[in-house]
Design a protein around this motif. Sequence first.
Motif, mmCIF file in Angstrom:
data_model
loop_
_atom_site.group_PDB
_atom_site.id
_atom_site.type_symbol
_atom_site.label_atom_id
_atom_site.label_comp_id
_atom_site.label_asym_id
_atom_site.label_seq_id
_atom_site.Cartn_x
_atom_site.Cartn_y
_atom_site.Cartn_z
ATOM 1 N N ARG A 105 0.869 -1.171 0.000
ATOM 2 C CA ARG A 105 0.000 0.000 0.000
ATOM 3 C C ARG A 105 0.901 1.214 0.000
ATOM 4 O O ARG A 105 1.740 1.371 0.883
ATOM 5 C CB ARG A 105 -0.901 0.018 1.238
ATOM 6 N N ARG A 106 0.741 2.087 -0.987
ATOM 7 C CA ARG A 106 1.636 3.220 -1.169
ATOM 8 C C ARG A 106 1.140 4.469 -0.440
ATOM 9 O O ARG A 106 0.029 4.494 0.091
ATOM 10 C CB ARG A 106 1.822 3.484 -2.659
ATOM 11 N N LEU A 107 1.974 5.506 -0.444
ATOM 12 C CA LEU A 107 1.636 6.719 0.280
ATOM 13 C C LEU A 107 0.342 7.356 -0.210
ATOM 14 O O LEU A 107 -0.372 7.999 0.563
ATOM 15 C CB LEU A 107 2.785 7.731 0.171
ATOM 16 N N ASP A 108 0.042 7.182 -1.503
ATOM 17 C CA ASP A 108 -1.178 7.772 -2.047
ATOM 18 C C ASP A 108 -2.418 6.932 -1.757
ATOM 19 O O ASP A 108 -3.517 7.256 -2.211
ATOM 20 C CB ASP A 108 -1.046 8.012 -3.550
ATOM 21 N N GLY A 109 -2.244 5.822 -1.027
ATOM 22 C CA GLY A 109 -3.375 4.986 -0.665
ATOM 23 C C GLY A 109 -3.680 3.873 -1.636
ATOM 24 O O GLY A 109 -4.527 3.016 -1.360
ATOM 25 N N ARG A 110 -3.005 3.836 -2.773
ATOM 26 C CA ARG A 110 -3.248 2.789 -3.769
ATOM 27 C C ARG A 110 -2.417 1.551 -3.447
ATOM 28 O O ARG A 110 -1.346 1.634 -2.857
ATOM 29 C CB ARG A 110 -2.916 3.299 -5.172
ATOM 30 N N TYR A 111 -2.933 0.393 -3.881
ATOM 31 C CA TYR A 111 -2.230 -0.876 -3.714
ATOM 32 C C TYR A 111 -1.667 -1.307 -5.062
ATOM 33 O O TYR A 111 -2.341 -1.189 -6.098
ATOM 34 C CB TYR A 111 -3.186 -1.951 -3.191
ATOM 35 N N GLY A 112 -0.451 -1.822 -5.052
ATOM 36 C CA GLY A 112 0.140 -2.259 -6.305
ATOM 37 C C GLY A 112 1.373 -3.118 -6.109
ATOM 38 O O GLY A 112 1.999 -3.103 -5.034
ATOM 39 N N PRO A 113 1.768 -3.882 -7.142
ATOM 40 C CA PRO A 113 2.954 -4.744 -7.064
ATOM 41 C C PRO A 113 4.158 -4.109 -7.768
ATOM 42 O O PRO A 113 4.016 -3.240 -8.633
ATOM 43 C CB PRO A 113 2.512 -5.993 -7.814
ATOM 44 N N LYS A 138 7.044 -1.241 -11.859
ATOM 45 C CA LYS A 138 6.135 -0.870 -10.779
ATOM 46 C C LYS A 138 4.754 -0.622 -11.360
ATOM 47 O O LYS A 138 4.516 0.401 -12.010
ATOM 48 C CB LYS A 138 6.660 0.377 -10.066
ATOM 49 N N ALA A 139 3.834 -1.560 -11.158
ATOM 50 C CA ALA A 139 2.490 -1.440 -11.713
ATOM 51 C C ALA A 139 1.664 -0.447 -10.906
ATOM 52 O O ALA A 139 1.875 -0.270 -9.704
ATOM 53 C CB ALA A 139 1.797 -2.799 -11.736
ATOM 54 N N GLU A 140 0.691 0.202 -11.570
ATOM 55 C CA GLU A 140 -0.164 1.156 -10.880
ATOM 56 C C GLU A 140 -1.186 0.467 -9.985
ATOM 57 O O GLU A 140 -1.715 1.068 -9.054
ATOM 58 C CB GLU A 140 -0.874 2.047 -11.894
ATOM 59 N N GLY A 141 -1.466 -0.806 -10.250
ATOM 60 C CA GLY A 141 -2.408 -1.547 -9.429
ATOM 61 C C GLY A 141 -2.299 -3.020 -9.719
ATOM 62 O O GLY A 141 -1.666 -3.432 -10.705
ATOM 63 N N PHE A 142 -2.906 -3.843 -8.871
ATOM 64 C CA PHE A 142 -2.832 -5.285 -9.064
ATOM 65 C C PHE A 142 -3.618 -5.741 -10.287
ATOM 66 O O PHE A 142 -3.361 -6.810 -10.834
ATOM 67 C CB PHE A 142 -3.344 -6.011 -7.811
ATOM 68 N N ALA A 143 -4.578 -4.948 -10.739
ATOM 69 C CA ALA A 143 -5.385 -5.320 -11.899
ATOM 70 C C ALA A 143 -5.004 -4.526 -13.145
ATOM 71 O O ALA A 143 -5.719 -4.559 -14.144
ATOM 72 C CB ALA A 143 -6.865 -5.124 -11.588
ATOM 73 N N GLU A 144 -3.866 -3.825 -13.101
ATOM 74 C CA GLU A 144 -3.446 -2.991 -14.223
ATOM 75 C C GLU A 144 -2.072 -3.424 -14.710
ATOM 76 O O GLU A 144 -1.235 -3.866 -13.927
ATOM 77 C CB GLU A 144 -3.402 -1.520 -13.815
#
Length: 265
Positions: A105-113, A138-144
């Motif tokens: 979970r990143r500083l901006d609140g988004r989750y990503g791998p 670094k993906a923007e999200g797990f579904a992206e």
Amino acid sequence: MKHHVGSFSIGLALAGLGLATSSYAQSSPSSDQTEAPASPPPEDVRVDVPVLAFTHSAFGARAGKLGAHGFGSAQWAESGGAGRGGVTVYGSPFNRLTLLATGERRLDGRYGPTASLAYRVLGSVEQGWSVAAMGAYKAEGFAEIEGEIELGALFSMARDGWHLDVNGVAGGGLEESEEFDAETKVRGGYDATNWLRVGFDSRGRYRLRGPVLLAGDRKWDVIGGPQVTASWSRFYGSALVGATTVDVASGVGAVSWLTLGGVLP
């Protein structure tokens, strides 16, 4: 920094030095000498940990090793507080190559791998220095599948209890409209005991290209501070407390970073 990326796939043999002793039968008892073999130094699990907070080690993990750690960070500034945290898994399928995968979970609140690999080009732990090349996605999200690509050069040195790691990294999108940043990461430390290391870890970033500036309308930001790292058996931990301007709109904020993990086998 966005780019469509396809997937990419993911022992050091311990050498022992045997010392032979010889006895010569002589009349004088003072000539009977026996030299005991030297004991090997205890294995330090921290040798196999590629990253604790910001800076990566060019040594990487040794072949056949597999490790993981959890990490958490919190920061405070006049504009408020923020936090991040996640899990990193890493290992080396064969000599020189280290693979890493992080979910957070990143500083901006988004989750990503994030997926990365490092290849040691020169040197080794035994030689006390190393140079490696690294690539990360670094993906923007797990579904992206859109995300950021970074390439970097790593240098590490370990001599007489002193440790130094330096990274030069650049990353961004391939299009002119996308951001492109350069980063310098530096970590240093000294082994106060065989289980405790004191030092620092830091990262500086500069925006080379892009329509959006960093927080506070700056083209740069920095983060870092004093760091303490400890190890016991196959386990290790690290704590850092310092200063940051990352995602800080004005002035300078405070940051803490905690890492706990272990290495197998």
